[in-house]
Design a protein around this motif. Sequence first.
Motif: not given
Length: 389
Positions: A80-103
């Motif tokens: 909302r404050g004007g961030l240029g963009g986001v980057i999506l990952f399937d897995r989280d490096l630290e937790t090894d759990a699903a991050r942004n993508i499940r389906s």
Amino acid sequence: MDRVRLPRRLLLTGAGSAALAALTACQATRSTMPTARPTSGAGSGTPDAAALRRKVASLLVVGFRGDRVTRDDWIVRAVRGGLGGVILFDRDLETDAARNIRSPQQVTALVRDLKNAAPGPLIVSIDQEGGRTARLNPSNGFPATRSEAEIGAENSPPATREWARGLVESLTRVGVTLNYAPVVDLNIDPRSRAIGALDRSFSAQPDVVVSNATEEIHAHRAAGVKTSIKHFPGIGSAAGNTDFEVVDVTSTWRPVELEPFRRLIRAGLADSVLAAHVLNKQLDPNRPASLSPKVITDLLRGELGFQGPVVSDDMQAVAITRRFGSAEAVHLALQAGVDLLVFANQQVYEPDVVDRTLDVVTGLVRSGKLSQARIDQAVARVDTLRPKR
């Protein structure tokens, strides 16, 4: 035995994948943008604080945790404050759990919510190279894709076109607007833990790399998705991974590794170029490529003539933060000529990374260590990567 940590750009996914150690179509090759090395100083003067923060925010792409968002989430506030963009990952490096993508349905809704929160066009980015380096993969409901190595080995334009269209269909399906691909590193060392061993290179031959990358870029452009050729100035001989260590390719890098970049830029096919964090003393004895004016301003913009946006690799990577610290790395990257700064939030997870980076850069401008003209130049370049709404 400790779990093997997967690097930010090499999180390998897909059913049965084993953990491995390991950024305009209308843009002319040469533009009227200034090519001189960026200088420090007040430049055109310091704008009001809020306007400057908005400009700097538009130069950042940030990763975050969660497969859905609410109005109060820090990433939504940043968008909302004007961030240029986001980057999506399937897995989280630290937790090894699903991050942004499940389906497909879930990530489509997530991207829609983020875009709806943005005051303008939001860059939604991903690493979708094909093969094992694919965030959209069978484990989260997307088709399997062949690797660049497989495509390069076949080296058939019709087959490459079909493969590239498949990649792009998954991207457009969920609303991704920028793919950090294709990899145009030459396969100098097939054993490279960064490239060769992961099947991320089309070939060791520049002709094969350029031919297949050209088909891939055309497929993206036909669908309105921007690309980023990587990793400049070439990491096909890199033995290590810059996410976790300083990687020096001085003794193994060859000038021929510039050839795919040179030819794609000359053909007007580089929407953006992603700069690597490798140390290459043949080009700069002191700084890694991503922080080097000799590499970004003199070589890439000067000799190769690229005047479009330069994208950083992960600004939280150990290769630069261990020596320079995060604040100085940001300063050096912008000063060198990098325009879009990517913070994956994978090596470390910092929900305050946007505010901290805004404080750093606005402070540099106010103090005269970074010019307002440099910020405006970066904004103009990054705007060429934004989707049309």
